[in-house]
Design a protein around this motif. Structure first.
Motif, PDB file in Angstrom:
ATOM      1  N   ASP A 125       5.279  34.936  19.659  1.00  0.00           N
ATOM      2  CA  ASP A 125       5.854  33.930  20.550  1.00  0.00           C
ATOM      3  C   ASP A 125       5.402  34.194  21.979  1.00  0.00           C
ATOM      4  O   ASP A 125       5.715  35.240  22.563  1.00  0.00           O
ATOM      5  CB  ASP A 125       7.385  33.964  20.477  1.00  0.00           C
ATOM      6  CG  ASP A 125       7.911  33.269  19.236  1.00  0.00           C
ATOM      7  OD1 ASP A 125       7.099  32.696  18.497  1.00  0.00           O
ATOM      8  OD2 ASP A 125       9.137  33.302  19.017  1.00  0.00           O
ATOM      9  N   THR A 126       4.662  33.246  22.533  1.00  0.00           N
ATOM     10  CA  THR A 126       4.192  33.330  23.918  1.00  0.00           C
ATOM     11  C   THR A 126       4.513  32.027  24.619  1.00  0.00           C
ATOM     12  O   THR A 126       4.972  31.057  23.993  1.00  0.00           O
ATOM     13  CB  THR A 126       2.673  33.579  23.964  1.00  0.00           C
ATOM     14  OG1 THR A 126       1.994  32.492  23.297  1.00  0.00           O
ATOM     15  CG2 THR A 126       2.307  34.899  23.278  1.00  0.00           C
ATOM     16  N   ALA A 127       4.255  31.988  25.899  1.00  0.00           N
ATOM     17  CA  ALA A 127       4.613  30.812  26.701  1.00  0.00           C
ATOM     18  C   ALA A 127       3.862  29.559  26.256  1.00  0.00           C
ATOM     19  O   ALA A 127       4.344  28.438  26.476  1.00  0.00           O
ATOM     20  CB  ALA A 127       4.342  31.087  28.178  1.00  0.00           C
ATOM     21  N   ASP A 128       2.679  29.716  25.632  1.00  0.00           N
ATOM     22  CA  ASP A 128       1.895  28.553  25.221  1.00  0.00           C
ATOM     23  C   ASP A 128       1.917  28.334  23.709  1.00  0.00           C
ATOM     24  O   ASP A 128       1.123  27.567  23.170  1.00  0.00           O
ATOM     25  CB  ASP A 128       0.446  28.679  25.704  1.00  0.00           C
ATOM     26  CG  ASP A 128      -0.228  29.961  25.214  1.00  0.00           C
ATOM     27  OD1 ASP A 128       0.456  30.788  24.591  1.00  0.00           O
ATOM     28  OD2 ASP A 128      -1.435  30.116  25.475  1.00  0.00           O
ATOM     29  N   TYR A 129       2.835  29.020  23.006  1.00  0.00           N
ATOM     30  CA  TYR A 129       2.985  28.823  21.561  1.00  0.00           C
ATOM     31  C   TYR A 129       4.072  27.764  21.345  1.00  0.00           C
ATOM     32  O   TYR A 129       5.013  27.662  22.141  1.00  0.00           O
ATOM     33  CB  TYR A 129       3.381  30.147  20.895  1.00  0.00           C
ATOM     34  CG  TYR A 129       3.387  30.111  19.388  1.00  0.00           C
ATOM     35  CD1 TYR A 129       2.202  30.002  18.668  1.00  0.00           C
ATOM     36  CD2 TYR A 129       4.585  30.179  18.675  1.00  0.00           C
ATOM     37  CE1 TYR A 129       2.207  29.966  17.282  1.00  0.00           C
ATOM     38  CE2 TYR A 129       4.603  30.145  17.287  1.00  0.00           C
ATOM     39  CZ  TYR A 129       3.407  30.044  16.597  1.00  0.00           C
ATOM     40  OH  TYR A 129       3.407  30.005  15.216  1.00  0.00           O
ATOM     41  N   PRO A 130       3.975  26.947  20.260  1.00  0.00           N
ATOM     42  CA  PRO A 130       4.926  25.853  20.061  1.00  0.00           C
ATOM     43  C   PRO A 130       6.393  26.240  20.150  1.00  0.00           C
ATOM     44  O   PRO A 130       7.217  25.445  20.625  1.00  0.00           O
ATOM     45  CB  PRO A 130       4.576  25.360  18.645  1.00  0.00           C
ATOM     46  CG  PRO A 130       3.120  25.607  18.530  1.00  0.00           C
ATOM     47  CD  PRO A 130       2.886  26.906  19.255  1.00  0.00           C
ATOM     48  N   ARG A 131       6.751  27.465  19.721  1.00  0.00           N
ATOM     49  CA  ARG A 131       8.164  27.855  19.774  1.00  0.00           C
ATOM     50  C   ARG A 131       8.716  27.769  21.186  1.00  0.00           C
ATOM     51  O   ARG A 131       9.901  27.457  21.378  1.00  0.00           O
ATOM     52  CB  ARG A 131       8.324  29.293  19.239  1.00  0.00           C
ATOM     53  CG  ARG A 131       9.749  29.845  19.377  1.00  0.00           C
ATOM     54  CD  ARG A 131      10.741  29.042  18.575  1.00  0.00           C
ATOM     55  NE  ARG A 131      12.128  29.425  18.850  1.00  0.00           N
ATOM     56  CZ  ARG A 131      12.910  28.851  19.739  1.00  0.00           C
ATOM     57  NH1 ARG A 131      12.461  27.834  20.483  1.00  0.00           N
ATOM     58  NH2 ARG A 131      14.155  29.251  19.913  1.00  0.00           N
ATOM     59  N   ALA A 132       7.877  28.037  22.190  1.00  0.00           N
ATOM     60  CA  ALA A 132       8.326  27.979  23.574  1.00  0.00           C
ATOM     61  C   ALA A 132       8.064  26.614  24.203  1.00  0.00           C
ATOM     62  O   ALA A 132       8.417  26.390  25.367  1.00  0.00           O
ATOM     63  CB  ALA A 132       7.625  29.059  24.395  1.00  0.00           C
ATOM     64  N   LEU A 133       7.472  25.691  23.425  1.00  0.00           N
ATOM     65  CA  LEU A 133       7.149  24.371  23.951  1.00  0.00           C
ATOM     66  C   LEU A 133       8.112  23.300  23.452  1.00  0.00           C
ATOM     67  O   LEU A 133       8.473  22.388  24.197  1.00  0.00           O
ATOM     68  CB  LEU A 133       5.705  23.998  23.570  1.00  0.00           C
ATOM     69  CG  LEU A 133       4.601  24.929  24.094  1.00  0.00           C
ATOM     70  CD1 LEU A 133       3.236  24.478  23.569  1.00  0.00           C
ATOM     71  CD2 LEU A 133       4.601  24.945  25.614  1.00  0.00           C
ATOM     72  N   TYR A 134       8.505  23.399  22.168  1.00  0.00           N
ATOM     73  CA  TYR A 134       9.390  22.350  21.643  1.00  0.00           C
ATOM     74  C   TYR A 134      10.842  22.562  22.037  1.00  0.00           C
ATOM     75  O   TYR A 134      11.658  21.641  21.947  1.00  0.00           O
ATOM     76  CB  TYR A 134       9.246  22.197  20.125  1.00  0.00           C
ATOM     77  CG  TYR A 134       9.836  23.303  19.277  1.00  0.00           C
ATOM     78  CD1 TYR A 134      11.207  23.392  19.056  1.00  0.00           C
ATOM     79  CD2 TYR A 134       9.015  24.228  18.631  1.00  0.00           C
ATOM     80  CE1 TYR A 134      11.752  24.379  18.245  1.00  0.00           C
ATOM     81  CE2 TYR A 134       9.546  25.219  17.816  1.00  0.00           C
ATOM     82  CZ  TYR A 134      10.911  25.282  17.630  1.00  0.00           C
ATOM     83  OH  TYR A 134      11.443  26.259  16.818  1.00  0.00           O
ATOM     84  N   ALA A 135      11.194  23.772  22.473  1.00  0.00           N
ATOM     85  CA  ALA A 135      12.536  24.074  22.973  1.00  0.00           C
ATOM     86  C   ALA A 135      12.439  25.347  23.803  1.00  0.00           C
ATOM     87  O   ALA A 135      11.525  26.148  23.607  1.00  0.00           O
ATOM     88  CB  ALA A 135      13.522  24.261  21.824  1.00  0.00           C
ATOM     89  N   PRO A 136      13.355  25.570  24.735  1.00  0.00           N
ATOM     90  CA  PRO A 136      13.306  26.803  25.526  1.00  0.00           C
ATOM     91  C   PRO A 136      13.441  28.031  24.630  1.00  0.00           C
ATOM     92  O   PRO A 136      14.346  28.103  23.795  1.00  0.00           O
ATOM     93  CB  PRO A 136      14.515  26.673  26.465  1.00  0.00           C
ATOM     94  CG  PRO A 136      14.821  25.217  26.507  1.00  0.00           C
ATOM     95  CD  PRO A 136      14.460  24.679  25.160  1.00  0.00           C
ATOM     96  N   HIS A 137      12.535  28.978  24.796  1.00  0.00           N
ATOM     97  CA  HIS A 137      12.616  30.219  24.022  1.00  0.00           C
ATOM     98  C   HIS A 137      13.734  31.077  24.605  1.00  0.00           C
ATOM     99  O   HIS A 137      13.823  31.239  25.829  1.00  0.00           O
ATOM    100  CB  HIS A 137      11.282  30.969  24.085  1.00  0.00           C
ATOM    101  CG  HIS A 137      11.196  32.131  23.164  1.00  0.00           C
ATOM    102  ND1 HIS A 137      11.811  33.337  23.430  1.00  0.00           N
ATOM    103  CD2 HIS A 137      10.573  32.277  21.963  1.00  0.00           C
ATOM    104  CE1 HIS A 137      11.562  34.179  22.441  1.00  0.00           C
ATOM    105  NE2 HIS A 137      10.824  33.563  21.540  1.00  0.00           N
ATOM    106  N   PRO A 138      14.608  31.637  23.766  1.00  0.00           N
ATOM    107  CA  PRO A 138      15.763  32.380  24.284  1.00  0.00           C
ATOM    108  C   PRO A 138      15.408  33.440  25.316  1.00  0.00           C
ATOM    109  O   PRO A 138      16.059  33.534  26.362  1.00  0.00           O
ATOM    110  CB  PRO A 138      16.355  33.027  23.018  1.00  0.00           C
ATOM    111  CG  PRO A 138      15.973  32.103  21.926  1.00  0.00           C
ATOM    112  CD  PRO A 138      14.617  31.577  22.297  1.00  0.00           C
TER     113      PRO A 138
END
Length: 343
Positions: free
Chosen positions: A101-114
């Protein structure tokens, strides 16, 4: 986005909670309170799939000939919901720790990463995981005392699959086994575990129905991994769609959606499910639209009504799963009420 604003009226606060639950994102005004924060952090919006598994088990028990311990099934449903929350937190922690999980991976794009978005600290995330595990431990011990030791097998099996999905050394998601993990978890483990907790039995009909339903949550994960193909492939994360390619992954996802309806019809025909389960057929028009959508390309620009972009296929599959799963529960509920009224 992450700073809590001044206190809102109850109506606005409830609206913020609803938005966070439906989209896994904070509302336009940001994180308005702790409830909104943790709805986003835990990705509570995907809980309907787990609630459907739990309610399915409850209703199958209700229409069976077995004696049902209603306290047990209630505790078991709470247990799988809490376990799902813990799973989401553990996945985010593990994927952050291994650098997935990085700033440019979908997990951090479709919703705020915790963690990456500063919603919570790593310590708070771990505390949330531990709290969930303690709650589930208490529920497991209670059910063991009230039922038997087979409860441990369901609980430990679920914990293992939850942890192994993203965490080293297995990282099932990374080797194309994450989809099978979800099929087993949302089907035999969740539905079967809740049913066993309440009745002390686990007939083949329940396992078959559980597996058929689990096709739907698996389509959501398949769709999500199709969305992530441009990121996962180059990063060496070999999800099943990466292994078989986009075209084959889309066809398989479509086939699993259709197989759910065929499976329900077959189970009704062999009397493993009551005939009102056929209420799921009311979702067929939506199925047709979804199957056709999977034959179309991803929009070139983010649609205005998609709050989880760059995910495209996943929300389509999720909405279909929610509709079909909801109709299945409604059909089973109707049958349970009919049997109760008939006496």
């Amino acid at each position: 986005m992450t700073a809590e604003t001044s206190p809102l009226p109850l109506k606005a606060r409830l609206a913020a909670w609803r938005y966070a639950f439906l989209t896994t994102n904070p509302p336009e005004q940001g994180v308005v309170d702790g409830v909104t924060r943790w709805l986003v952090v835990t990705r509570a919006g995907v809980l309907p799939m787990t609630l459907t598994s739990g309610l399915m088990a409850v209703l199958l028990a209700a229409v069976s000939d077995a004696a049902v311990d209603w306290l047990n099934v209630t505790l078991a449903v709470v247990g799988i919901v809490v376990a799902h929350l813990a799973n989401n937190l553990m996945n985010d922690l593990a994927d952050t720790e291994v650098g997935n999980d990085t700033a440019d991976y979908p997990r951090a794009l479709y919703a705020p990463h915790p963690i990456l978005a500063g919603l919570v600290t790593k310590r708070q995330l771990i505390a949330g995981i531990l709290l969930c595990q303690v709650v589930d431990l208490v529920i497991m011990v209670t059910l063991v005392v009230r039922q038997d030791w087979w409860i441990v097998a369901f609980a430990v099996g679920g914990l293992f699959l939850s942890y192994a999905y993203t965490a080293p050394p297995l990282r099932l998601k990374k080797v194309g086994l994450g989809e099978l993990d979800v099929l087993l978890t949302w089907g035999p483990l969740m539905v079967g575990g809740v049913y066993y907790a309440g009745t002390g039995t686990l007939p083949w009909q329940v396992l078959a129905a559980a597996t058929v339903y689990a096709l739907l949550p698996t389509t959501v994960l398949m769709a999500k991994h199709i969305d992530k193909l441009p990121y996962d492939g180059p990063a060496g994360t070999k999800t099943f769609p990466v292994l078989i390619g986009e075209r084959a992954a889309k066809r398989l996802t479509q086939a699993m959606m259709v197989a759910f309806y065929v499976g329900v019809a077959v189970l009704v025909a062999v009397r493993a499910l009551p005939w009102p389960a056929l209420l799921v057929l009311l979702a067929v028009p939506m199925l047709v639209k979804v199957v056709r959508a999977f034959d179309q390309p991803v929009p070139a620009e983010p649609p205005a009504d998609n709050p989880v972009w760059p995910l495209w296929w996943a929300p389509i599959a999720f909405l279909h799963t929610r509709r079909a799963g909801g109709l299945l529960i409604l059909g089973l509920l109707g049958w349970a009420v009919w049997l109760a009224v008939r006496g």
